[in-house]
Design a protein around this motif. Structure first.
Motif, PDB file in Angstrom:
ATOM      1  N   ALA A 129       3.819   5.582  -5.531  1.00  0.00           N
ATOM      2  CA  ALA A 129       3.744   5.571  -6.993  1.00  0.00           C
ATOM      3  C   ALA A 129       2.644   6.497  -7.489  1.00  0.00           C
ATOM      4  N   ALA A 130       1.499   6.499  -6.780  1.00  0.00           N
ATOM      5  CA  ALA A 130       0.399   7.377  -7.176  1.00  0.00           C
ATOM      6  C   ALA A 130       0.786   8.839  -7.020  1.00  0.00           C
ATOM      7  N   LYS A 131       1.512   9.138  -5.925  1.00  0.00           N
ATOM      8  CA  LYS A 131       1.956  10.517  -5.693  1.00  0.00           C
ATOM      9  C   LYS A 131       2.917  10.959  -6.790  1.00  0.00           C
ATOM     10  N   ALA A 169       2.306   1.654  -3.395  1.00  0.00           N
ATOM     11  CA  ALA A 169       1.278   2.124  -4.325  1.00  0.00           C
ATOM     12  C   ALA A 169       0.987   3.602  -4.109  1.00  0.00           C
ATOM     13  N   GLU A 170       0.965   4.009  -2.832  1.00  0.00           N
ATOM     14  CA  GLU A 170       0.708   5.419  -2.524  1.00  0.00           C
ATOM     15  C   GLU A 170       1.832   6.307  -3.070  1.00  0.00           C
ATOM     16  N   GLU A 194       0.833  -1.207   0.000  1.00  0.00           N
ATOM     17  CA  GLU A 194       0.000   0.000   0.000  1.00  0.00           C
ATOM     18  C   GLU A 194       0.864   1.252   0.000  1.00  0.00           C
ATOM     19  N   GLU A 246       3.115   9.760  -9.753  1.00  0.00           N
ATOM     20  CA  GLU A 246       2.352   9.878 -10.993  1.00  0.00           C
ATOM     21  C   GLU A 246       1.597  11.188 -11.042  1.00  0.00           C
ATOM     22  N   ALA A 247       1.014  11.576  -9.892  1.00  0.00           N
ATOM     23  CA  ALA A 247       0.266  12.836  -9.839  1.00  0.00           C
ATOM     24  C   ALA A 247       1.181  14.030 -10.063  1.00  0.00           C
TER      25      ALA A 247
END
Length: 545
Positions: free
Chosen positions: A490-492, A487-488, A484, A494-495
């Protein structure tokens, strides 16, 4: 469960599927004499090997038999896809149903085929094994018979005398003789030839990957250049049978008066059967093309396949030792008592119990010297003694290997598929297995008598399982948290990579011209005032915001 009829509607639900058509459970199943519940899954290779044989059988007995699939795949879509090619019925495609029904029927293995009569009374739980033994359905629905009833109907060769008077009041060793090579129902070459591989070449790094000799030469290097293969030879049933027969003949002349040997031959022809008869001094069951006596006796004893076996019965026809052939090979005297420790290569019995019926410990010693294997066997016998394992109902069985075994390989592959840490064998290590949970524990540290006793006690008390599952749960939590967090992050990232930067506009310049006049007044020596003016012109360029 065997004496209590099953209510199919309560067990399977009010409706079933006949392909895409929903049908009522009670009325549909009541229309035929027998109902078989099939536990099977698309990811289970033995299941895939059984299905074609079951289709052939179903074509022969369809008028009398319902088959209901209870699919073991992990989601509804997979179960539905798996069922699409089957000609019989299916329960509702539900992983929850697969979790409930096998537990209700005390069924712990895949594939399984349980056969019931029209009242829901269980006839046999061994439908898969019976299918392999009797693919022509000569003895269908495979109801088990007692030893006494089978022997009462059996005739002896030549004279056709009744058998019972010859063995009445005696201990009897039933010798299943064989001259043929074993056909392995559960092994299939992964090289594309779809043969049962003998010998079996197992990949050292991939426990579930195996090749026959032909495919090994063709695809072995393609599979993995740095992967090596370990050879597990097929069982030479002719050699095993001959060894048992010759050893028994040597003992027969000095046997006690109250002991008799009865031979049941696996011969496929009358000529082969006559060869069997000519080679022995004891009574032999008469030849029968349907092998009825062999089928029903082996079904009662829960032994399958054509390999040579020796089962000892007391005078009341209670089973004393189902794996007496190993006792015979070890030099035990008549009447061949049970051996506490089994050699998993030679048989699947220890202490009178089948390997699949109890939790068991397997000391993986197949690559050791014969002297070391003998020491391992003695070590396990000492552990059995210290645990005071009763002969009649042991809580745990003990096995070693006299060579690298197929069971060892299959267990590691099964363990990996089930999520247990069963790595590649690098030396002598240990597996503790309980099919009913399921559970498999891999131990690869120092092996001593005290260590094995402690592991056995921890397993029998439940502590080993509890600790293992608790650790796995904690590891899964940590792995989930790490996943998690990853993933967090990676999402950050990406954003942030997608933040819109305003497009730069062309710069505009403003030109400003200023004029400055400076006036200076000075006095001359004569005292006159003189005024002088200076004008300065300045140009400035500035960026317009």
């Amino acid at each position: 469960m065997e004496n209590i009829p099953v209510n199919f509607e309560d067990l399977l639900g009010p409706t079933l599927f006949s392909q895409s058509v929903e049908v009522a459970t009670s009325t549909t199943l009541a229309a035929k004499k027998y109902t078989a519940i099939l536990f099977s899954a698309s990811w289970c290779k033995p299941c895939l090997m059984v299905t074609p044989k079951l289709k052939d059988l179903y074509a022969k007995v369809e008028s009398d038999l319902n088959i209901v699939l209870v699919g073991g795949d992990r989601d509804v879509e997979s179960i539905t896809t798996y069922y699409a090619s089957m000609p019989w019925l299916s329960a509702q495609p539900s992983p929850d149903l697969f979790a409930k029904v096998p537990e209700a029927l005390a069924c712990t293995s895949l594939p399984s085929l349980l056969i019931f009569d029209s009242n829901g009374t269980l006839i046999t739980k061994d439908g898969v094994a019976s299918l392999m033994e009797d693919p022509q359905a000569l003895h269908f629905p495979w109801a088990k018979k007692t030893v006494i009833s089978v022997l009462a109907d059996a005739s002896l060769v030549v004279s056709q005398d009744a058998l019972v008077p010859r063995i009445e009041g005696k201990t009897v060793a039933v010798f299943f003789d064989s001259f043929t090579q074993e056909d392995n129902y559960w092994m299939q070459c992964n090289g594309g030839c779809e043969k049962s591989p003998f010998p079996i070449n197992f990949c050292e790094k991939c426990p579930a990957y195996k090749l026959c000799n032909g495919c090994l030469a063709r695809v072995g290097e393609i599979h993995g250049g740095d992967h090596t293969f370990d050879v597990v030879p097929g069982v030479d049933l002719a050699e095993r049978s001959q060894k048992a027969r010759e050893t028994l003949v040597g003992l027969y002349s000095s046997k006690p008066e109250d002991f008799e040997v009865l031979m049941v031959s696996h011969a496929k022809t009358a000529e082969e059967h006559a060869q069997h008869v000519a080679s022995v001094p004891w009574p032999v069951v008469a030849f029968d093309e349907t092998h009825s006596v062999a089928f029903h006796l082996k079904g009662f004893f829960d032994i399958f396949g054509d390999k040579a076996e020796l089962v000892v019965l007391d005078a009341e026809r209670n089973v004393v030792n189902k794996d007496a052939i190993i006792s015979l090979f070890k030099g035990a005297a008549i009447p061949f008592p049970n051996h506490k420790v089994g050699d998993i290569v030679q048989g699947n019995m220890a202490n009178g119990q089948h390997q699949g019926s109890k939790p068991f410990m397997l000391l993986c010693s197949g690559k050791s010297s014969k002297e070391e294997q003998a020491r391992h066997e003695s070590l396990l016998e000492a552990v059995s003694d210290r645990l005071a394992v009763p002969d009649s109902d042991p809580k745990m069985l003990f096995f070693y290997e006299s060579s690298t075994s197929e069971v060892n390989r299959n267990l590691r592959g099964w363990g990996l598929n089930m999520g247990f840490a069963c790595g590649q064998q690098t030396g002598v290590d240990l597996l503790i297995v309980d099919y009913s949970v399921p559970f498999i524990y891999h131990y690869n540290e120092e092996i001593t008598e005290d260590v094995l006793v402690q592991l056995s006690e921890d397993f029998l008390s439940g502590q080993l399982k509890e600790t293992w599952f608790r650790n796995r749960k904690e590891n899964m939590k940590r792995a989930k948290a790490a996943a998690e967090a990853e993933a967090e992050a990676a999402a950050k990232a990406e954003a942030e990579s997608q933040v819109v930067v305003p497009e730069a506009k062309p710069q505009q310049w403003k030109k400003t011209v200023t004029t400055t006049t400076t006036t200076v007044t000075t006095k001359t020596k004569a005292g006159d005032s003189v005024t002088k003016s200076t004008t300065e012109k300045r140009t400035v360029f500035a960026i317009i915001a």
